[in-house]
Structure formats: structure tokens, C-alpha cells
Design a protein around this motif. Structure first.
Motif, PDB file in Angstrom:
ATOM      1  N   LEU A  53      42.286  41.460  43.079  1.00 19.16           N
ATOM      2  CA  LEU A  53      42.798  42.173  41.909  1.00 19.16           C
ATOM      3  C   LEU A  53      44.099  42.903  42.191  1.00 19.16           C
ATOM      4  O   LEU A  53      44.779  43.347  41.257  1.00 19.16           O
ATOM      5  CB  LEU A  53      41.754  43.167  41.392  1.00 19.16           C
ATOM      6  CG  LEU A  53      40.446  42.542  40.913  1.00 19.16           C
ATOM      7  CD1 LEU A  53      39.475  43.626  40.466  1.00 19.16           C
ATOM      8  CD2 LEU A  53      40.683  41.548  39.786  1.00 19.16           C
ATOM      9  N   ASP A  54      44.447  43.065  43.471  1.00 15.72           N
ATOM     10  CA  ASP A  54      45.752  43.617  43.814  1.00 15.72           C
ATOM     11  C   ASP A  54      46.791  42.536  43.583  1.00 15.72           C
ATOM     12  O   ASP A  54      46.924  41.615  44.396  1.00 15.72           O
ATOM     13  CB  ASP A  54      45.779  44.083  45.271  1.00 15.72           C
ATOM     14  CG  ASP A  54      45.236  45.482  45.441  1.00 15.72           C
ATOM     15  OD1 ASP A  54      45.527  46.335  44.577  1.00 15.72           O
ATOM     16  OD2 ASP A  54      44.535  45.731  46.426  1.00 15.72           O
ATOM     17  N   ARG A  55      47.530  42.633  42.473  1.00  9.67           N
ATOM     18  CA  ARG A  55      48.504  41.605  42.119  1.00  9.67           C
ATOM     19  C   ARG A  55      49.925  42.107  42.375  1.00  9.67           C
ATOM     20  O   ARG A  55      50.239  43.276  42.126  1.00  9.67           O
ATOM     21  CB  ARG A  55      48.362  41.216  40.640  1.00  9.67           C
ATOM     22  CG  ARG A  55      46.949  40.896  40.181  1.00  9.67           C
ATOM     23  CD  ARG A  55      46.469  39.546  40.632  1.00  9.67           C
ATOM     24  NE  ARG A  55      47.061  38.466  39.877  1.00  9.67           N
ATOM     25  CZ  ARG A  55      46.517  37.928  38.769  1.00  9.67           C
ATOM     26  NH1 ARG A  55      45.380  38.414  38.284  1.00  9.67           N
ATOM     27  NH2 ARG A  55      47.098  36.924  38.156  1.00  9.67           N
ATOM     28  N   SER A  56      50.767  41.203  42.823  1.00 10.68           N
ATOM     29  CA  SER A  56      52.169  41.532  43.020  1.00 10.68           C
ATOM     30  C   SER A  56      52.851  41.669  41.665  1.00 10.68           C
ATOM     31  O   SER A  56      52.763  40.780  40.821  1.00 10.68           O
ATOM     32  CB  SER A  56      52.862  40.446  43.845  1.00 10.68           C
ATOM     33  OG  SER A  56      54.266  40.601  43.808  1.00 10.68           O
ATOM     34  N   ARG A  57      53.525  42.790  41.449  1.00  9.74           N
ATOM     35  CA  ARG A  57      54.245  42.992  40.194  1.00  9.74           C
ATOM     36  C   ARG A  57      55.399  41.994  40.071  1.00  9.74           C
ATOM     37  O   ARG A  57      55.826  41.657  38.974  1.00  9.74           O
ATOM     38  CB  ARG A  57      54.806  44.419  40.139  1.00  9.74           C
ATOM     39  CG  ARG A  57      53.735  45.487  40.027  1.00  9.74           C
ATOM     40  CD  ARG A  57      53.161  45.534  38.629  1.00  9.74           C
ATOM     41  NE  ARG A  57      52.174  46.605  38.491  1.00  9.74           N
ATOM     42  CZ  ARG A  57      51.550  46.879  37.369  1.00  9.74           C
ATOM     43  NH1 ARG A  57      51.799  46.162  36.286  1.00  9.74           N
ATOM     44  NH2 ARG A  57      50.663  47.848  37.312  1.00  9.74           N
TER      45      ARG A  57
END
Length: 243
Positions: A53-57
Motif C-alpha cells: 500500500l506504500d505507493r510512489s507518488r
């Protein structure tokens, strides 16, 4: 005999990746919708996928990949049409520290059992939750900060919820008007927006009418059990004894 049966996430994941890997400039988007997220245990729902769920902006990929469990890995290998391109995209866009690059890259050649998972930028995960419902499991801050939140207010002028409360032949009332009035009272008595009712707390029938039994069993029961039962002042304000 245990047999892996792909469910909604597995299907959405593979569909999104196959769309992303197509040699076209426009990538079809896939949306995975989870309703009433706060009714379940988020740690159990997501498991190791929590890390994705940690997505790169900047790129939209998961910042950190994870290694798929064996059955899920086999499914990914059978469904992803261009596994080499899939691996290269993850290698170029997600952190794969802690995994053997060579063994993962050679999966399709020698049957090695390491397959990385990373959410592609064309896969969106959207969840809904009703803050008025009493959550069975709390969501910690570490989980919440991985999402973009959007508050959805009550819309008293929403035509789709313009129902009529029918008490009897002679007593009919506007649901939006009642809703606005009672929600102001609820907030005044509890100082909590979470206790207020939403547009579709009750549903009208084909004639857009809410009958007496539905109103009593749902609306009045909620007002008594969630707003008034432990609040004597609210009881006297909402439930007024008739002479």
C-alpha cells in the motif's frame, strides 16, 4: 484436496498487470473496491499485502515489493502473459532488497519459487467505510496514513433519497426534512457527527415511500439504542411522552 482458488484481489492484480504490460500508451485502469472496510480486521484482510500500500507518488508502483506465497506465485506465473516484462517493471520501480534478483528473474526458466508482488500504477484500491457504524476492529495510524481520505457529507438535497415517511393515510412526512432536523438534534445532544444518520439509512419502496414498520424498526430503534438509551437529556428531547 486443497486447491488454490483466485479471488477478487488475485483477479484484479493479474488483470491490471496484463493491461499495464500491453504495448500501448494508454493503459486500462482496474479498480478494486472494498466496501465497509472498518467492519473487518484490516491486518487479516491485507496480511503481507499491507506493505504494497506504500505507493510512489511519482510512479504509482508499490515502493516495496513482497515475495508471493507459493500458491499465489503459481497463479501469477500462469496468468501474467509476459512474465519477463513483469519482473523487469517491478525491478525498475520497486525496492526488492532482501530477495535474490537472479533467482526471481529465472523463474520461468527453472521453476524457482520466488515471485515478487508489486501494485502497478493502473491498479487502484478504493475502500468505503461508514463512521456511524461501530467498528469491530480499530485501524491504527500506520494503516490510515497509507490512504488518501475523502469525506462524503450527508446531502439533504439528494433527489435519490427524497423519500416520504408514511405513518398512516393522514400523516406523511419528508424524509430529507426529518433527517436534517433529527441530525441537528443528535449532534446537539451527543456532539458527535458519527451518530448522525445518512441519506440511505432507510430505503423507500418503488413509490419512494418508507412505511411505518420500517421507520419504527430502523430509525426509532437506532435513535433509542444508539443516541438516547444512555443519555437522559436526549431521551427527553427526542422521545416525548404524549398525554
Amino acid at each position: 484436496v486443497y486447491q488454490f482458488s483466485p479471488q477478487i484481489f488475485a483477479n484484479a492484480y493479474c488483470e491490471a498487470w496484463n493491461e499495464y504490460l500491453k504495448p500501448t500508451d494508454v493503459k486500462a485502469k482496474v479498480c478494486l473496491l472494498i466496501e465497509e472496510l472498518n467492519r473487518g480486521n484490516c491486518a487479516q484482510i491485507f496480511g503481507d499485502l499491507f506493505q504494497l500500500l506504500d505507493r510512489s507518488r511519482k510512479t504509482g508502483f508499490s515502493e516495496y515489493s513482497i515475495v508471493a506465497e507459493e500458491e499465489f506465485a503459481k497463479h501469477v506465473c500462469s496468468e501474467i502473459k509476459d512474465f519477463k516484462a513483469y519482473y523487469n517493471a517491478i525491478r525498475d520501480n520497486s525496492d526488492i532488497v532482501g530477495n535474490d534478483e537472479k533467482s526471481i528473474a529465472e523463474w520461468s526458466d527453472n521453476g524457482n519459487n520466488k515471485v515478487l508482488l508489486s501494485l502497478p500504477p493502473n491498479l487502484s484500491v478504493v475502500c468505503t467505510m461508514n463512521t456511524s457504524d461501530q467498528s469491530l476492529f480499530p485501524m491504527d495510524t500506520a494503516f490510515k496514513r497509507r490512504w488518501d481520505w475523502e469525506y462524503v457529507p450527508i446531502e439533504y438535497d439528494n433527489e435519490e433519497s427524497d423519500f416520504i415517511i408514511v405513518v398512516d393515510e393522514y400523516h406523511k412526512y419528508s424524509w430529507p426534512h426529518f433527517l436534517k432536523t433529527i441530525n441537528e438534534i443528535i449532534y446537539d445532544q451527543t456532539k458527535s457527527e458519527d451518530k448522525q444518520m445518512g441519506n440511505f439509512f432507510v430505503l423507500g419502496d418503488e413509490s419512494r415511500e418508507v412505511d411505518y414498520d420500517q421507520f419504527v424498526s430502523k430509525v426509532m430503534f437506532f435513535l433509542w439504542s444508539e443516541v438516547c438509551k444512555d443519555n437522559p437529556k436526549a431521551r427527553k428531547t427526542i422521545f416525548v411522552a404524549q398525554e
